[in-house]
Scaffold this motif. Sequence first.
Motif, PDB file in Angstrom:
ATOM      1  N   GLU A  60       0.801  -1.217   0.000  1.00 33.20           N
ATOM      2  CA  GLU A  60       0.000   0.000   0.000  1.00 33.20           C
ATOM      3  C   GLU A  60       0.838   1.274   0.000  1.00 33.20           C
ATOM      4  OE1 GLU A  60      -3.851  -0.148   2.538  1.00 33.20           O
ATOM      5  OE2 GLU A  60      -2.342  -1.277   3.653  1.00 33.20           O
ATOM      6  N   LEU A  61       2.036   1.207   0.570  1.00 30.90           N
ATOM      7  CA  LEU A  61       2.778   2.433   0.874  1.00 30.90           C
ATOM      8  C   LEU A  61       3.361   3.178  -0.327  1.00 30.90           C
ATOM      9  CD1 LEU A  61       4.575   1.554   4.227  1.00 30.90           C
ATOM     10  CD2 LEU A  61       2.850   3.322   3.836  1.00 30.90           C
ATOM     11  N   PRO A  62       3.897   2.508  -1.336  1.00 28.46           N
ATOM     12  CA  PRO A  62       4.557   3.268  -2.408  1.00 28.46           C
ATOM     13  C   PRO A  62       3.712   4.388  -3.014  1.00 28.46           C
ATOM     14  CG  PRO A  62       5.097   0.961  -2.622  1.00 28.46           C
ATOM     15  CD  PRO A  62       4.068   1.058  -1.535  1.00 28.46           C
ATOM     16  N   SER A  63       2.420   4.160  -3.166  1.00 26.55           N
ATOM     17  CA  SER A  63       1.574   5.195  -3.764  1.00 26.55           C
ATOM     18  C   SER A  63       1.245   6.331  -2.796  1.00 26.55           C
ATOM     19  CB  SER A  63       0.271   4.568  -4.270  1.00 26.55           C
ATOM     20  OG  SER A  63      -0.481   4.030  -3.179  1.00 26.55           O
ATOM     21  N   LEU A  64       1.609   6.164  -1.508  1.00 23.58           N
ATOM     22  CA  LEU A  64       1.291   7.184  -0.511  1.00 23.58           C
ATOM     23  C   LEU A  64       2.462   8.090  -0.187  1.00 23.58           C
ATOM     24  CD1 LEU A  64      -0.573   4.900   2.089  1.00 23.58           C
ATOM     25  CD2 LEU A  64      -1.486   5.930  -0.005  1.00 23.58           C
ATOM     26  N   LEU A  65       3.668   7.686  -0.608  1.00 23.55           N
ATOM     27  CA  LEU A  65       4.876   8.385  -0.171  1.00 23.55           C
ATOM     28  C   LEU A  65       4.898   9.833  -0.642  1.00 23.55           C
ATOM     29  CD1 LEU A  65       7.629   5.651  -0.705  1.00 23.55           C
ATOM     30  CD2 LEU A  65       6.019   5.973   1.188  1.00 23.55           C
ATOM     31  N   GLY A  66       5.353  10.710   0.276  1.00 24.53           N
ATOM     32  CA  GLY A  66       5.491  12.118  -0.043  1.00 24.53           C
ATOM     33  C   GLY A  66       4.195  12.907  -0.039  1.00 24.53           C
ATOM     34  N   ARG A  67       3.101  12.286   0.309  1.00 28.04           N
ATOM     35  CA  ARG A  67       1.795  12.955   0.276  1.00 28.04           C
ATOM     36  C   ARG A  67       1.310  13.191   1.704  1.00 28.04           C
ATOM     37  NH1 ARG A  67      -1.647   9.261  -3.847  1.00 28.04           N
ATOM     38  NH2 ARG A  67      -3.125  11.026  -3.708  1.00 28.04           N
ATOM     39  N   SER A  68       0.640  14.291   1.921  1.00 27.03           N
ATOM     40  CA  SER A  68       0.135  14.625   3.255  1.00 27.03           C
ATOM     41  C   SER A  68      -1.092  13.789   3.569  1.00 27.03           C
ATOM     42  CB  SER A  68      -0.222  16.104   3.341  1.00 27.03           C
ATOM     43  OG  SER A  68      -1.389  16.372   2.568  1.00 27.03           O
ATOM     44  N   THR A  69      -1.390  13.631   4.853  1.00 28.08           N
ATOM     45  CA  THR A  69      -2.563  12.861   5.250  1.00 28.08           C
ATOM     46  C   THR A  69      -3.851  13.554   4.820  1.00 28.08           C
ATOM     47  OG1 THR A  69      -2.413  13.912   7.436  1.00 28.08           O
ATOM     48  CG2 THR A  69      -1.439  11.726   7.211  1.00 28.08           C
ATOM     49  N   VAL A  70      -3.853  14.874   4.789  1.00 22.06           N
ATOM     50  CA  VAL A  70      -5.046  15.604   4.330  1.00 22.06           C
ATOM     51  C   VAL A  70      -5.307  15.303   2.863  1.00 22.06           C
ATOM     52  CG1 VAL A  70      -6.027  17.886   3.947  1.00 22.06           C
ATOM     53  CG2 VAL A  70      -4.714  17.431   6.034  1.00 22.06           C
ATOM     54  N   GLU A  71      -4.240  15.321   2.064  1.00 22.62           N
ATOM     55  CA  GLU A  71      -4.368  15.015   0.640  1.00 22.62           C
ATOM     56  C   GLU A  71      -4.839  13.584   0.429  1.00 22.62           C
ATOM     57  OE1 GLU A  71      -1.440  14.465  -3.260  1.00 22.62           O
ATOM     58  OE2 GLU A  71      -0.679  15.377  -1.409  1.00 22.62           O
ATOM     59  N   LEU A  72      -4.282  12.657   1.182  1.00 25.45           N
ATOM     60  CA  LEU A  72      -4.654  11.246   1.038  1.00 25.45           C
ATOM     61  C   LEU A  72      -6.094  11.012   1.437  1.00 25.45           C
ATOM     62  CD1 LEU A  72      -1.389   9.599   2.414  1.00 25.45           C
ATOM     63  CD2 LEU A  72      -2.214   9.552   0.050  1.00 25.45           C
ATOM     64  N   ALA A  73      -6.533  11.667   2.506  1.00 22.76           N
ATOM     65  CA  ALA A  73      -7.912  11.504   2.947  1.00 22.76           C
ATOM     66  C   ALA A  73      -8.882  12.027   1.889  1.00 22.76           C
ATOM     67  CB  ALA A  73      -8.128  12.231   4.273  1.00 22.76           C
ATOM     68  N   ALA A  74      -8.529  13.135   1.271  1.00 28.92           N
ATOM     69  CA  ALA A  74      -9.401  13.710   0.245  1.00 28.92           C
ATOM     70  C   ALA A  74      -9.465  12.827  -0.993  1.00 28.92           C
ATOM     71  CB  ALA A  74      -8.901  15.103  -0.125  1.00 28.92           C
ATOM     72  N   ALA A  75      -8.314  12.215  -1.341  1.00 24.34           N
ATOM     73  CA  ALA A  75      -8.266  11.424  -2.567  1.00 24.34           C
ATOM     74  C   ALA A  75      -8.739   9.987  -2.373  1.00 24.34           C
ATOM     75  CB  ALA A  75      -6.845  11.427  -3.122  1.00 24.34           C
ATOM     76  N   LEU A  76      -8.451   9.399  -1.209  1.00 27.23           N
ATOM     77  CA  LEU A  76      -8.688   7.969  -1.021  1.00 27.23           C
ATOM     78  C   LEU A  76      -9.678   7.643   0.086  1.00 27.23           C
ATOM     79  CD1 LEU A  76      -4.941   6.844  -1.284  1.00 27.23           C
ATOM     80  CD2 LEU A  76      -6.685   6.798  -3.094  1.00 27.23           C
ATOM     81  N   GLY A  77     -10.058   8.629   0.875  1.00 21.98           N
ATOM     82  CA  GLY A  77     -11.004   8.372   1.945  1.00 21.98           C
ATOM     83  C   GLY A  77     -10.382   8.562   3.311  1.00 21.98           C
ATOM     84  N   PRO A  78     -11.228   8.694   4.350  1.00 15.72           N
ATOM     85  CA  PRO A  78     -10.724   8.990   5.701  1.00 15.72           C
ATOM     86  C   PRO A  78      -9.826   7.903   6.286  1.00 15.72           C
ATOM     87  CG  PRO A  78     -13.086   8.485   5.730  1.00 15.72           C
ATOM     88  CD  PRO A  78     -12.699   8.635   4.300  1.00 15.72           C
ATOM     89  N   ALA A  79      -9.921   6.672   5.798  1.00 11.82           N
ATOM     90  CA  ALA A  79      -9.081   5.595   6.325  1.00 11.82           C
ATOM     91  C   ALA A  79      -7.605   5.866   6.073  1.00 11.82           C
ATOM     92  CB  ALA A  79      -9.478   4.257   5.704  1.00 11.82           C
ATOM     93  N   TYR A  80      -7.279   6.699   5.093  1.00 15.13           N
ATOM     94  CA  TYR A  80      -5.885   6.984   4.742  1.00 15.13           C
ATOM     95  C   TYR A  80      -5.353   8.233   5.425  1.00 15.13           C
ATOM     96  CZ  TYR A  80      -6.005   3.251   1.348  1.00 15.13           C
ATOM     97  OH  TYR A  80      -6.088   2.006   0.753  1.00 15.13           O
ATOM     98  N   GLU A  81      -6.080   8.736   6.419  1.00  9.03           N
ATOM     99  CA  GLU A  81      -5.614   9.893   7.176  1.00  9.03           C
ATOM    100  C   GLU A  81      -4.756   9.470   8.374  1.00  9.03           C
ATOM    101  OE1 GLU A  81      -7.482  14.239   8.510  1.00  9.03           O
ATOM    102  OE2 GLU A  81      -8.801  12.518   8.189  1.00  9.03           O
ATOM    103  N   ARG A  82      -4.614   8.187   8.564  1.00  9.35           N
ATOM    104  CA  ARG A  82      -3.874   7.691   9.728  1.00  9.35           C
ATOM    105  C   ARG A  82      -2.362   7.751   9.499  1.00  9.35           C
ATOM    106  NH1 ARG A  82      -5.594   3.262   6.810  1.00  9.35           N
ATOM    107  NH2 ARG A  82      -4.186   1.458   6.619  1.00  9.35           N
ATOM    108  N   GLU A  83      -1.616   7.711  10.597  1.00  8.42           N
ATOM    109  CA  GLU A  83      -0.164   7.732  10.560  1.00  8.42           C
ATOM    110  C   GLU A  83       0.356   6.403  10.014  1.00  8.42           C
ATOM    111  OE1 GLU A  83      -2.000   7.871  13.283  1.00  8.42           O
ATOM    112  OE2 GLU A  83      -1.757   9.831  14.246  1.00  8.42           O
ATOM    113  N   VAL A  84       1.534   6.435   9.437  1.00 10.76           N
ATOM    114  CA  VAL A  84       2.186   5.185   9.025  1.00 10.76           C
ATOM    115  C   VAL A  84       2.663   4.433  10.260  1.00 10.76           C
ATOM    116  CG1 VAL A  84       4.073   4.156   7.701  1.00 10.76           C
ATOM    117  CG2 VAL A  84       2.855   6.151   6.811  1.00 10.76           C
ATOM    118  N   VAL A  85       3.277   5.145  11.203  1.00  9.38           N
ATOM    119  CA  VAL A  85       3.646   4.590  12.512  1.00  9.38           C
ATOM    120  C   VAL A  85       3.260   5.613  13.570  1.00  9.38           C
ATOM    121  CG1 VAL A  85       5.479   3.735  14.001  1.00  9.38           C
ATOM    122  CG2 VAL A  85       5.578   3.292  11.541  1.00  9.38           C
TER     123      VAL A  85
END
Length: 369
Positions: A336-361
């Motif tokens: 899952e991670l390669p497509s998320l790298l370098g992107r903010s959690t706000v951006e990820l949540a907007a593009a992929l849904g609230p489940a992707y607003e969480r921290e990696v660790v």
Amino acid sequence: MREAVTSARRVVVKIGSSSLTTATGGLDTARVDALADVLARLCGEGREVVLVSSGAIAAGLAPLGIPRRPRDLATQQAAASVGQGLLIGRYAASLDRHGLIVGQVLLTVDDVTRRVHYRNAYRTLRKLLDMRAVPIVNENDTVATEEIRFGDNDRLAALVAALVHADLLVLLTDVDALYTGDPARSDTRRITEVHGEADLEGITLGRPGKAGVGTGGMITKVEAARIATGFGIPVVLTAAPLAPAALAGDEVGTLFHPVHQRPTARLFWLAHATSPRGRLHLDPGAVQAVVARRKSLLPAGITAVDGAFTAGDPVDLVDSSGAPVARGLVNYDAVELPSLLGRSTVELAAALGPAYEREVVHRDDLVLL
């Protein structure tokens, strides 16, 4: 007198193969009985005792007609399957002279690196101590492979000491203390106490597995002391014949003082008892946030991903040079991670849904190395 020793109520004692067996293999009954007498004395004082004992492979050599410790894994496992029964039987008979019951606990790396197994091992050891039995712990050499074995029982002893929240770890070997170099040299001096890494500077430790029927060495014992003292447990290193004096608080051997307050068991487990399943490469800003400011790791600070891990696995967080700076439990699968790298959690949540607003660790699942 060493108060850290005399005041310890729960004691883990580790003894190596060379202190229990003859040079050609086979148990030395007199040595086992002498150790049993020491353990019985501790129990008679109302202390709780856990013994981590090597010697299964060595004990199986003579009965199988094997002249020296075998190099291949299959023969080692065969020797262990014969020797472990002899070893625990000898301990049972020897401690029975003092009215004590023994309980055999065989562990593999999985039992201390997987959180559920870790808790199960704790419950077993805790119940044996509650029932006034003496747990005797060894690596399960009959099934452990090269990929999943501890390699020596010194590290196992340190992890068991932390597992049971011991007050003291005693490492018994064939050398009476830690020395600045080869004890046979006239210019070598004994180190009586170690308060931290500065006391170990300039010391020549040799190499592990140098001689005899054992697999450890002074390197593994110092590393075990580092692990235990990092959990707030003092460590005494000395020769097996000096065990009565050492456990009476006499200033024999080397005393390693605790270097930290006792951390939570969960973070200690994460730092010392887990094996990373992958690596997350951090940019300098993420390293600063994680190490200096103790922040959670976000996708924006990761530059690359190594390994095949799943959510919940331990991973190392490494800097731009590849040096590990922290270890944590990851919240994403590796794929899952390669497509998320370098992107903010706000951006990820907007593009992929609230489940992707969480921290990696998350910072609560992260320990600095």
